[in-house]
Design a protein around this motif. Structure first.
Motif, PDB file in Angstrom:
ATOM      1  N   ARG A 136       0.811  -1.222   0.000  1.00  0.00           N
ATOM      2  CA  ARG A 136       0.000   0.000   0.000  1.00  0.00           C
ATOM      3  C   ARG A 136       0.844   1.270   0.000  1.00  0.00           C
ATOM      4  N   SER A 137       2.161   1.153   0.271  1.00  0.00           N
ATOM      5  CA  SER A 137       3.044   2.325   0.268  1.00  0.00           C
ATOM      6  C   SER A 137       3.787   2.481  -1.049  1.00  0.00           C
ATOM      7  N   LEU A 138       3.608   1.529  -1.966  1.00  0.00           N
ATOM      8  CA  LEU A 138       4.367   1.521  -3.214  1.00  0.00           C
ATOM      9  C   LEU A 138       4.011   2.729  -4.081  1.00  0.00           C
ATOM     10  N   VAL A 139       5.030   3.499  -4.460  1.00  0.00           N
ATOM     11  CA  VAL A 139       4.852   4.695  -5.288  1.00  0.00           C
ATOM     12  C   VAL A 139       5.318   4.433  -6.720  1.00  0.00           C
ATOM     13  N   LEU A 140       6.402   3.670  -6.868  1.00  0.00           N
ATOM     14  CA  LEU A 140       6.963   3.355  -8.184  1.00  0.00           C
ATOM     15  C   LEU A 140       7.087   1.851  -8.355  1.00  0.00           C
ATOM     16  N   LEU A 141       6.564   1.340  -9.484  1.00  0.00           N
ATOM     17  CA  LEU A 141       6.728  -0.065  -9.851  1.00  0.00           C
ATOM     18  C   LEU A 141       7.216  -0.121 -11.289  1.00  0.00           C
ATOM     19  N   ASN A 142       8.399  -0.702 -11.489  1.00  0.00           N
ATOM     20  CA  ASN A 142       8.952  -0.849 -12.833  1.00  0.00           C
ATOM     21  C   ASN A 142       9.188  -2.329 -13.108  1.00  0.00           C
ATOM     22  N   VAL A 143       8.381  -2.894 -14.017  1.00  0.00           N
ATOM     23  CA  VAL A 143       8.517  -4.299 -14.412  1.00  0.00           C
ATOM     24  C   VAL A 143       8.751  -4.402 -15.914  1.00  0.00           C
ATOM     25  N   SER A 144       9.335  -3.382 -16.487  1.00  0.00           N
ATOM     26  CA  SER A 144       9.589  -3.365 -17.926  1.00  0.00           C
ATOM     27  C   SER A 144      10.578  -4.454 -18.338  1.00  0.00           C
ATOM     28  N   ASN A 145      10.481  -4.820 -19.624  1.00  0.00           N
ATOM     29  CA  ASN A 145      11.422  -5.771 -20.217  1.00  0.00           C
ATOM     30  C   ASN A 145      11.449  -7.102 -19.467  1.00  0.00           C
ATOM     31  N   ASN A 146      10.253  -7.684 -19.328  1.00  0.00           N
ATOM     32  CA  ASN A 146      10.108  -9.027 -18.786  1.00  0.00           C
ATOM     33  C   ASN A 146       9.253  -9.838 -19.762  1.00  0.00           C
ATOM     34  N   LYS A 147       8.559 -10.841 -19.264  1.00  0.00           N
ATOM     35  CA  LYS A 147       7.725 -11.685 -20.129  1.00  0.00           C
ATOM     36  C   LYS A 147       6.299 -11.750 -19.589  1.00  0.00           C
ATOM     37  N   LEU A 148       5.841 -10.647 -19.033  1.00  0.00           N
ATOM     38  CA  LEU A 148       4.517 -10.594 -18.420  1.00  0.00           C
ATOM     39  C   LEU A 148       3.416 -10.598 -19.475  1.00  0.00           C
ATOM     40  N   LYS A 149       2.413 -11.445 -19.287  1.00  0.00           N
ATOM     41  CA  LYS A 149       1.254 -11.457 -20.174  1.00  0.00           C
ATOM     42  C   LYS A 149       0.105 -10.649 -19.594  1.00  0.00           C
ATOM     43  N   SER A 150       0.186 -10.393 -18.304  1.00  0.00           N
ATOM     44  CA  SER A 150      -0.886  -9.638 -17.640  1.00  0.00           C
ATOM     45  C   SER A 150      -0.346  -9.066 -16.339  1.00  0.00           C
ATOM     46  N   LEU A 151      -1.132  -8.187 -15.738  1.00  0.00           N
ATOM     47  CA  LEU A 151      -0.877  -7.674 -14.400  1.00  0.00           C
ATOM     48  C   LEU A 151      -1.962  -8.214 -13.488  1.00  0.00           C
ATOM     49  N   PRO A 152      -1.651  -8.528 -12.233  1.00  0.00           N
ATOM     50  CA  PRO A 152      -2.659  -9.120 -11.345  1.00  0.00           C
ATOM     51  C   PRO A 152      -3.770  -8.136 -10.992  1.00  0.00           C
ATOM     52  N   GLU A 153      -4.958  -8.660 -10.762  1.00  0.00           N
ATOM     53  CA  GLU A 153      -6.091  -7.831 -10.372  1.00  0.00           C
ATOM     54  C   GLU A 153      -5.788  -7.044  -9.106  1.00  0.00           C
ATOM     55  N   SER A 154      -4.957  -7.612  -8.243  1.00  0.00           N
ATOM     56  CA  SER A 154      -4.647  -6.968  -6.970  1.00  0.00           C
ATOM     57  C   SER A 154      -3.846  -5.683  -7.122  1.00  0.00           C
ATOM     58  N   ILE A 155      -3.326  -5.409  -8.308  1.00  0.00           N
ATOM     59  CA  ILE A 155      -2.536  -4.193  -8.522  1.00  0.00           C
ATOM     60  C   ILE A 155      -3.356  -2.958  -8.164  1.00  0.00           C
ATOM     61  N   GLY A 156      -4.663  -3.083  -8.279  1.00  0.00           N
ATOM     62  CA  GLY A 156      -5.542  -1.963  -7.964  1.00  0.00           C
ATOM     63  C   GLY A 156      -5.576  -1.603  -6.494  1.00  0.00           C
ATOM     64  N   SER A 157      -4.979  -2.451  -5.653  1.00  0.00           N
ATOM     65  CA  SER A 157      -4.926  -2.169  -4.222  1.00  0.00           C
ATOM     66  C   SER A 157      -3.644  -1.450  -3.812  1.00  0.00           C
ATOM     67  N   CYS A 158      -2.765  -1.207  -4.769  1.00  0.00           N
ATOM     68  CA  CYS A 158      -1.542  -0.438  -4.489  1.00  0.00           C
ATOM     69  C   CYS A 158      -1.904   1.043  -4.544  1.00  0.00           C
ATOM     70  N   TYR A 159      -2.643   1.489  -3.561  1.00  0.00           N
ATOM     71  CA  TYR A 159      -3.320   2.786  -3.634  1.00  0.00           C
ATOM     72  C   TYR A 159      -2.395   3.990  -3.740  1.00  0.00           C
ATOM     73  N   SER A 160      -1.144   3.855  -3.320  1.00  0.00           N
ATOM     74  CA  SER A 160      -0.213   4.990  -3.367  1.00  0.00           C
ATOM     75  C   SER A 160       0.533   5.089  -4.689  1.00  0.00           C
ATOM     76  N   LEU A 161       0.325   4.133  -5.585  1.00  0.00           N
ATOM     77  CA  LEU A 161       1.110   4.050  -6.817  1.00  0.00           C
ATOM     78  C   LEU A 161       0.944   5.298  -7.683  1.00  0.00           C
ATOM     79  N   GLU A 162       2.083   5.898  -8.046  1.00  0.00           N
ATOM     80  CA  GLU A 162       2.091   7.088  -8.903  1.00  0.00           C
ATOM     81  C   GLU A 162       2.683   6.804 -10.279  1.00  0.00           C
TER      82      GLU A 162
END
Length: 261
Positions: A136-162
């Motif tokens: 819930r304190s996460l402000v920056l998330l960088n997952v570029s240049n991987n092999k992700l096909k999707s982002l988890p539904e729970s990402i919407g709970s990272c309320y501080s994300l900018e």
């Protein structure tokens, strides 16, 4: 020989003393293949651990001893996995894992409740754990240049994300929950397989100033017809007008909507 050994011991003792007094352990480019025991033995003293650009293959379970560590910098190593007791690092605010070989993150990642910045670009991630929503304190998330096909539904709970950077993956769709990120300012999804984005994104994410969607199968018409586009466009232009007024140099790409025509 004895003189050389004595001098080496003095240098080592001096280094450990310095680490203990500052809380900063800096061992960049040290050709390390394993975590130094003398660092792990410092336990509560360590605040910053920088082991960038070494040859580390694994992170030992004993890292959980560093309970007061706030910054863990492990970019440009050969790390394939993280220990399951990672969640014990309850003081951790910044974790950098760019340029490794990590294919999955442990569920215990969600226990890092003070984490503000997580960067793991240039690895081999195929998914993110659902527990990431506990950050819930996460402000920056960088997952570029991987092999992700999707982002988890729970990402919407990272309320501080900018700022969310997920360029250069194979993401086909975004979870509807991303519309819950009311503090999100920048969303970068270049070079993925997105043909659409959640319809309420521009309307609900009222802080959003930048979306970058180059090289995705989504058209400018689709983007411009989304509810909230005019308000988003006003915020975007206001942001860049401020930068221009401040004599900040920006590239020509900075002034487009981030969607290929």
């Amino acid at each position: 020989m004895g003189c050389c050994e004595s001098k080496s011991a003095e240098l080592k003792a001096g280094r450990i003393s310095r680490w203990r007094s500052t809380g900063i352990v800096a061992l960049r480019d040290a050709k390390l293949k394993t975590f130094p025991d003398e660092v792990l033995n410092l336990e509560k003293t360590v605040r910053t651990l920088d082991l960038t650009h070494n040859k580390l293959v694994e992170v030992p379970m004993e890292i959980s001893k560093l309970i007061n560590m706030q910054r863990l910098l492990l970019a440009d190593n050969l790390i394939e996995r993280l220990p399951v007791n990672l969640g014990k690092l309850q003081s951790l605010k910044v974790m950098m894992l760019d340029g490794n070989r990590v294919s999955s993150l442990p569920d215990e990642l969600g226990q890092l409740v003070r984490l503000e910045q997580l960067s793991i670009l240039g690895n081999t991630l195929t998914c993110l754990p659902e527990t990431i929503g506990s950050l819930r304190s996460l402000v920056l998330l960088n997952v570029s240049n991987n092999k992700l096909k999707s982002l988890p539904e729970s990402i919407g709970s990272c309320y501080s994300l900018e700022e969310l950077q997920a360029n250069d993956n194979v993401i086909e769709d975004l979870p509807a929950s991303i519309c819950n990120l009311i503090h999100l300012k920048s969303l970068c999804l270049n070079n993925n397989n997105l043909s659409q984005i959640p319809g309420n994104l521009l309307k609900d994410c009222k802080a959003l100033q930048n979306i970058s969607l180059h090289n995705n199968p989504i058209s400018m018409d689709q983007f411009q017809q989304m509810e909230g586009f005019q308000q988003f466009e006003a915020r975007r232009r206001k942001k860049f007008d401020k930068q221009i007024d401040s004599n900040v140099m920006i590239s020509s790409k900075g002034l487009d909507e981030g969607v290929d025509l």
